[in-house]
Design a protein around this motif. Structure first.
Motif, PDB file in Angstrom:
ATOM      1  N   VAL A  65      36.957  62.875  67.258  1.00 57.83           N
ATOM      2  CA  VAL A  65      38.151  61.103  67.391  1.00 57.83           C
ATOM      3  C   VAL A  65      38.489  61.508  66.090  1.00 57.83           C
ATOM      4  O   VAL A  65      39.941  60.065  65.360  1.00 57.83           O
ATOM      5  CB  VAL A  65      37.673  60.460  68.246  1.00 57.83           C
ATOM      6  N   GLU A  66      37.655  60.858  65.164  1.00 61.64           N
ATOM      7  CA  GLU A  66      37.697  60.418  64.086  1.00 61.64           C
ATOM      8  C   GLU A  66      38.714  60.935  62.862  1.00 61.64           C
ATOM      9  O   GLU A  66      38.878  60.165  62.444  1.00 61.64           O
ATOM     10  CB  GLU A  66      36.607  60.010  63.801  1.00 61.64           C
ATOM     11  N   LYS A  67      38.557  61.851  63.333  1.00 58.97           N
ATOM     12  CA  LYS A  67      40.004  62.972  62.986  1.00 58.97           C
ATOM     13  C   LYS A  67      41.632  62.680  63.081  1.00 58.97           C
ATOM     14  O   LYS A  67      42.516  63.508  62.713  1.00 58.97           O
ATOM     15  CB  LYS A  67      39.559  64.705  62.949  1.00 58.97           C
ATOM     16  N   SER A  68      41.796  62.404  64.340  1.00 59.15           N
ATOM     17  CA  SER A  68      42.966  61.954  65.275  1.00 59.15           C
ATOM     18  C   SER A  68      43.507  60.876  64.511  1.00 59.15           C
ATOM     19  O   SER A  68      43.310  60.567  63.853  1.00 59.15           O
ATOM     20  CB  SER A  68      43.176  61.473  66.127  1.00 59.15           C
ATOM     21  N   LYS A  69      45.101  61.730  63.704  1.00 60.11           N
ATOM     22  CA  LYS A  69      46.021  60.636  64.114  1.00 60.11           C
ATOM     23  C   LYS A  69      46.640  59.608  64.638  1.00 60.11           C
ATOM     24  O   LYS A  69      46.824  58.969  64.114  1.00 60.11           O
ATOM     25  CB  LYS A  69      47.173  61.356  63.488  1.00 60.11           C
ATOM     26  N   ASN A  70      45.756  59.645  65.962  1.00 60.79           N
ATOM     27  CA  ASN A  70      46.889  58.367  66.689  1.00 60.79           C
ATOM     28  C   ASN A  70      45.723  57.476  66.722  1.00 60.79           C
ATOM     29  O   ASN A  70      44.671  57.392  67.559  1.00 60.79           O
ATOM     30  CB  ASN A  70      46.006  59.152  67.886  1.00 60.79           C
ATOM     31  N   ARG A  71      46.247  56.608  66.074  1.00 62.02           N
ATOM     32  CA  ARG A  71      44.905  55.293  65.959  1.00 62.02           C
ATOM     33  C   ARG A  71      44.726  54.948  67.109  1.00 62.02           C
ATOM     34  O   ARG A  71      44.085  53.846  67.025  1.00 62.02           O
ATOM     35  CB  ARG A  71      46.684  54.459  65.546  1.00 62.02           C
ATOM     36  N   GLU A  72      45.837  54.387  68.483  1.00 61.18           N
ATOM     37  CA  GLU A  72      45.010  53.731  69.341  1.00 61.18           C
ATOM     38  C   GLU A  72      44.297  54.438  69.953  1.00 61.18           C
ATOM     39  O   GLU A  72      43.336  54.228  70.725  1.00 61.18           O
ATOM     40  CB  GLU A  72      46.327  54.034  70.024  1.00 61.18           C
ATOM     41  N   LEU A  73      43.652  55.865  69.947  1.00 60.69           N
ATOM     42  CA  LEU A  73      42.919  56.497  70.401  1.00 60.69           C
ATOM     43  C   LEU A  73      41.396  56.415  69.918  1.00 60.69           C
ATOM     44  O   LEU A  73      40.409  56.245  70.207  1.00 60.69           O
ATOM     45  CB  LEU A  73      42.995  58.290  70.094  1.00 60.69           C
ATOM     46  N   ARG A  74      41.682  56.290  68.657  1.00 56.46           N
ATOM     47  CA  ARG A  74      40.095  56.259  67.383  1.00 56.46           C
ATOM     48  C   ARG A  74      40.180  54.377  68.057  1.00 56.46           C
ATOM     49  O   ARG A  74      38.798  54.060  68.290  1.00 56.46           O
ATOM     50  CB  ARG A  74      41.135  55.873  66.115  1.00 56.46           C
ATOM     51  N   GLU A  75      40.573  53.305  68.266  1.00 53.41           N
ATOM     52  CA  GLU A  75      40.494  52.008  69.134  1.00 53.41           C
ATOM     53  C   GLU A  75      39.978  52.148  70.162  1.00 53.41           C
ATOM     54  O   GLU A  75      39.154  52.099  70.330  1.00 53.41           O
ATOM     55  CB  GLU A  75      41.546  51.068  68.635  1.00 53.41           C
ATOM     56  N   LEU A  76      39.790  52.613  70.908  1.00 56.86           N
ATOM     57  CA  LEU A  76      40.348  52.610  72.028  1.00 56.86           C
ATOM     58  C   LEU A  76      39.037  53.619  72.136  1.00 56.86           C
ATOM     59  O   LEU A  76      38.717  53.004  73.707  1.00 56.86           O
ATOM     60  CB  LEU A  76      41.284  52.982  73.599  1.00 56.86           C
ATOM     61  N   PHE A  77      38.544  54.763  71.396  1.00 60.60           N
ATOM     62  CA  PHE A  77      37.432  55.177  71.943  1.00 60.60           C
ATOM     63  C   PHE A  77      36.661  54.682  71.824  1.00 60.60           C
ATOM     64  O   PHE A  77      35.167  54.696  72.884  1.00 60.60           O
ATOM     65  CB  PHE A  77      37.476  56.831  71.177  1.00 60.60           C
ATOM     66  N   ALA A  78      36.604  53.791  70.792  1.00 59.57           N
ATOM     67  CA  ALA A  78      35.267  53.980  70.724  1.00 59.57           C
ATOM     68  C   ALA A  78      34.775  52.032  71.455  1.00 59.57           C
ATOM     69  O   ALA A  78      33.561  51.807  71.413  1.00 59.57           O
ATOM     70  CB  ALA A  78      35.522  51.975  69.392  1.00 59.57           C
ATOM     71  N   GLY A  79      36.200  51.792  72.528  1.00 58.19           N
ATOM     72  CA  GLY A  79      35.563  50.643  73.470  1.00 58.19           C
ATOM     73  C   GLY A  79      34.961  51.594  74.606  1.00 58.19           C
ATOM     74  O   GLY A  79      35.168  50.927  75.912  1.00 58.19           O
ATOM     75  N   GLY A  80      35.449  52.786  74.722  1.00 62.59           N
ATOM     76  CA  GLY A  80      34.029  53.657  76.210  1.00 62.59           C
ATOM     77  C   GLY A  80      36.129  54.206  76.581  1.00 62.59           C
ATOM     78  O   GLY A  80      35.731  55.162  77.610  1.00 62.59           O
ATOM     79  N   PHE A  81      36.900  54.343  75.883  1.00 60.42           N
ATOM     80  CA  PHE A  81      38.264  54.532  76.673  1.00 60.42           C
ATOM     81  C   PHE A  81      39.526  55.994  75.949  1.00 60.42           C
ATOM     82  O   PHE A  81      38.796  55.669  75.131  1.00 60.42           O
ATOM     83  CB  PHE A  81      39.307  53.362  76.630  1.00 60.42           C
ATOM     84  N   GLY A  82      39.486  56.375  76.938  1.00 58.68           N
ATOM     85  CA  GLY A  82      40.853  57.623  76.090  1.00 58.68           C
ATOM     86  C   GLY A  82      42.082  57.312  76.687  1.00 58.68           C
ATOM     87  O   GLY A  82      42.146  56.865  77.562  1.00 58.68           O
ATOM     88  N   VAL A  83      42.957  58.276  75.908  1.00 58.71           N
ATOM     89  CA  VAL A  83      44.826  58.262  75.907  1.00 58.71           C
ATOM     90  C   VAL A  83      44.953  59.247  76.167  1.00 58.71           C
ATOM     91  O   VAL A  83      44.151  60.144  75.331  1.00 58.71           O
ATOM     92  CB  VAL A  83      45.322  57.423  75.214  1.00 58.71           C
TER      93      VAL A  83
END
Length: 83
Positions: A65-83
């Motif tokens: 996920v940290e490699k992703s260019k999708n900032r929202e994905l990176r931020e939400l993943f830290a909270g246990g969410f995916g998009v």
């Protein structure tokens, strides 16, 4: 309103050990809804219910996920969410 009902249903299912998928009307609403649910969990003191850090695959998935260019994905993943 609808957000509160959705949050309560999502929280209930996650506490039962299930993954939850919430369908929204547009791609733009996907991250917005996830962020709203995460904010509600933080306000209610239930954000820990959504954490996945104890899952055996968490470290490997986190690196991906940290490699992703999708900032929202990176931020939400830290909270246990995916998009």
């Amino acid at each position: 309103a609808m957000g509160e009902i959705t949050y309560q249903k999502v929280l209930q299912r996650v506490r039962q050990g299930h993954q939850v998928m919430v369908f929204v009307h547009s791609r733009k609403d996907t991250a917005k809804t996830a962020r709203t649910l995460l904010e509600m969990a933080e306000q209610e003191g239930t954000a820990g219910v959504f954490q996945t850090t104890d899952h055996p695959q968490h470290a490997a998935q986190s690196r991906e996920v940290e490699k992703s260019k999708n900032r929202e994905l990176r931020e939400l993943f830290a909270g246990g969410f995916g998009v």
